[in-house]
Design a protein around this motif. Structure first.
Motif, PDB file in Angstrom:
ATOM      1  N   MET A   1       0.835  -1.200   0.000  1.00 17.53           N
ATOM      2  CA  MET A   1       0.000   0.000   0.000  1.00 17.53           C
ATOM      3  C   MET A   1       0.866   1.245   0.000  1.00 17.53           C
ATOM      4  SD  MET A   1      -3.146  -0.502   2.572  1.00 17.53           S
ATOM      5  CE  MET A   1      -4.250  -1.838   2.378  1.00 17.53           C
ATOM      6  N   CYS A   2       0.308   2.321  -0.531  1.00 17.43           N
ATOM      7  CA  CYS A   2       1.033   3.582  -0.592  1.00 17.43           C
ATOM      8  C   CYS A   2       0.370   4.646   0.268  1.00 17.43           C
ATOM      9  CB  CYS A   2       1.118   4.074  -2.035  1.00 17.43           C
ATOM     10  SG  CYS A   2       2.177   3.020  -3.032  1.00 17.43           S
ATOM     11  N   ASP A   3      -0.365   4.255   1.291  1.00 16.47           N
ATOM     12  CA  ASP A   3      -1.009   5.239   2.154  1.00 16.47           C
ATOM     13  C   ASP A   3       0.038   5.892   3.054  1.00 16.47           C
ATOM     14  OD1 ASP A   3      -1.538   2.338   2.817  1.00 16.47           O
ATOM     15  OD2 ASP A   3      -1.667   3.204   4.813  1.00 16.47           O
ATOM     16  N   VAL A   4      -0.238   7.130   3.447  1.00 16.64           N
ATOM     17  CA  VAL A   4       0.729   7.922   4.206  1.00 16.64           C
ATOM     18  C   VAL A   4       0.140   8.391   5.522  1.00 16.64           C
ATOM     19  CG1 VAL A   4       1.894   8.736   2.117  1.00 16.64           C
ATOM     20  CG2 VAL A   4       0.086  10.106   3.111  1.00 16.64           C
ATOM     21  N   ASN A   5       1.005   8.792   6.423  1.00 16.35           N
ATOM     22  CA  ASN A   5       0.599   9.444   7.658  1.00 16.35           C
ATOM     23  C   ASN A   5       0.774  10.942   7.461  1.00 16.35           C
ATOM     24  OD1 ASN A   5       0.110   6.990   9.071  1.00 16.35           O
ATOM     25  ND2 ASN A   5       2.306   6.755   9.336  1.00 16.35           N
ATOM     26  N   VAL A   6      -0.230  11.710   7.866  1.00 15.62           N
ATOM     27  CA  VAL A   6      -0.212  13.155   7.650  1.00 15.62           C
ATOM     28  C   VAL A   6       0.020  13.871   8.977  1.00 15.62           C
ATOM     29  CG1 VAL A   6      -1.596  15.140   6.927  1.00 15.62           C
ATOM     30  CG2 VAL A   6      -1.687  13.022   5.613  1.00 15.62           C
ATOM     31  N   PHE A   7       0.947  14.833   8.925  1.00 13.26           N
ATOM     32  CA  PHE A   7       1.295  15.654  10.081  1.00 13.26           C
ATOM     33  C   PHE A   7       1.079  17.125   9.733  1.00 13.26           C
ATOM     34  CE2 PHE A   7       3.718  11.798  10.253  1.00 13.26           C
ATOM     35  CZ  PHE A   7       3.782  11.465  11.595  1.00 13.26           C
ATOM     36  N   GLU A  54       9.282   7.273   3.699  1.00 15.34           N
ATOM     37  CA  GLU A  54       8.853   7.290   5.104  1.00 15.34           C
ATOM     38  C   GLU A  54       7.338   7.250   5.244  1.00 15.34           C
ATOM     39  OE1 GLU A  54      10.558  10.608   7.153  1.00 15.34           O
ATOM     40  OE2 GLU A  54      12.606   9.970   6.740  1.00 15.34           O
ATOM     41  N   LYS A  55       6.626   7.239   4.104  1.00 16.88           N
ATOM     42  CA  LYS A  55       5.160   7.280   4.081  1.00 16.88           C
ATOM     43  C   LYS A  55       4.649   8.416   4.966  1.00 16.88           C
ATOM     44  CE  LYS A  55       4.580   2.502   2.889  1.00 16.88           C
ATOM     45  NZ  LYS A  55       3.890   1.264   3.121  1.00 16.88           N
ATOM     46  N   ARG A  56       5.168   9.614   4.685  1.00 19.63           N
ATOM     47  CA  ARG A  56       4.929  10.768   5.554  1.00 19.63           C
ATOM     48  C   ARG A  56       4.670  12.012   4.719  1.00 19.63           C
ATOM     49  NH1 ARG A  56       8.242  14.607   8.134  1.00 19.63           N
ATOM     50  NH2 ARG A  56       7.700  14.889  10.298  1.00 19.63           N
ATOM     51  N   MET A  57       3.644  12.775   5.100  1.00 23.04           N
ATOM     52  CA  MET A  57       3.331  14.037   4.448  1.00 23.04           C
ATOM     53  C   MET A  57       3.177  15.093   5.532  1.00 23.04           C
ATOM     54  SD  MET A  57       0.390  14.565   1.646  1.00 23.04           S
ATOM     55  CE  MET A  57       1.132  14.994   0.108  1.00 23.04           C
ATOM     56  N   LEU A  58       3.780  16.267   5.280  1.00 24.63           N
ATOM     57  CA  LEU A  58       3.790  17.340   6.259  1.00 24.63           C
ATOM     58  C   LEU A  58       3.124  18.575   5.689  1.00 24.63           C
ATOM     59  CD1 LEU A  58       4.912  18.294   9.042  1.00 24.63           C
ATOM     60  CD2 LEU A  58       6.963  19.006   7.822  1.00 24.63           C
ATOM     61  N   PHE A  59       2.220  19.169   6.475  1.00 24.43           N
ATOM     62  CA  PHE A  59       1.526  20.405   6.097  1.00 24.43           C
ATOM     63  C   PHE A  59       1.833  21.487   7.107  1.00 24.43           C
ATOM     64  CE2 PHE A  59      -0.910  17.204   3.916  1.00 24.43           C
ATOM     65  CZ  PHE A  59      -1.363  17.828   2.761  1.00 24.43           C
ATOM     66  N   GLN A  60       1.780  22.744   6.664  1.00 25.27           N
ATOM     67  CA  GLN A  60       1.947  23.897   7.544  1.00 25.27           C
ATOM     68  C   GLN A  60       0.585  24.557   7.707  1.00 25.27           C
ATOM     69  OE1 GLN A  60       4.818  25.377   9.120  1.00 25.27           O
ATOM     70  NE2 GLN A  60       3.178  26.503  10.089  1.00 25.27           N
ATOM     71  N   SER A  61       0.155  24.672   8.944  1.00 22.62           N
ATOM     72  CA  SER A  61      -1.142  25.280   9.250  1.00 22.62           C
ATOM     73  C   SER A  61      -1.140  26.762   8.968  1.00 22.62           C
ATOM     74  CB  SER A  61      -1.460  25.038  10.726  1.00 22.62           C
ATOM     75  OG  SER A  61      -2.701  25.587  11.043  1.00 22.62           O
ATOM     76  N   PHE A  62      -2.265  27.297   8.492  1.00 21.15           N
ATOM     77  CA  PHE A  62      -2.397  28.750   8.268  1.00 21.15           C
ATOM     78  C   PHE A  62      -2.621  29.456   9.577  1.00 21.15           C
ATOM     79  CE2 PHE A  62      -2.009  28.148   4.033  1.00 21.15           C
ATOM     80  CZ  PHE A  62      -3.131  27.804   3.289  1.00 21.15           C
TER      81      PHE A  62
END
Length: 62
Positions: A1-7, A54-62
């Motif tokens: 699977m290619c699912d990721v964890n989102v931070f 790392e199956k990891r995605m990072l977002f920056q909050s507004f």
């Protein structure tokens, strides 16, 4: 699977938002995330990093 964890980074601190995310789409309210279990979250954030190995995605909050 290619699912990721989102931070999301808020005030310099990383917080895990959702695990096993399978769908990421831009919607009028922000970024919609849906995981393999059907759980949904919408973020008001911009993408900063995607690391497939790392199956990891990072977002920056507004």
């Amino acid at each position: 699977m290619c699912d990721v964890n989102v931070f999301v980074v808020k005030n310099g601190v990383e917080e895990k938002v959702l695990e096993n995310v399978d769908l990421i789409e831009e919607v009028p309210d922000g970024i919609r995330l849906v995981n393999i279990f059907g759980e949904e979250r919408t973020l008001k954030a911009k993408m900063v990093l995607y690391n497939n190995s790392e199956k990891r995605m990072l977002f920056q909050s507004f």
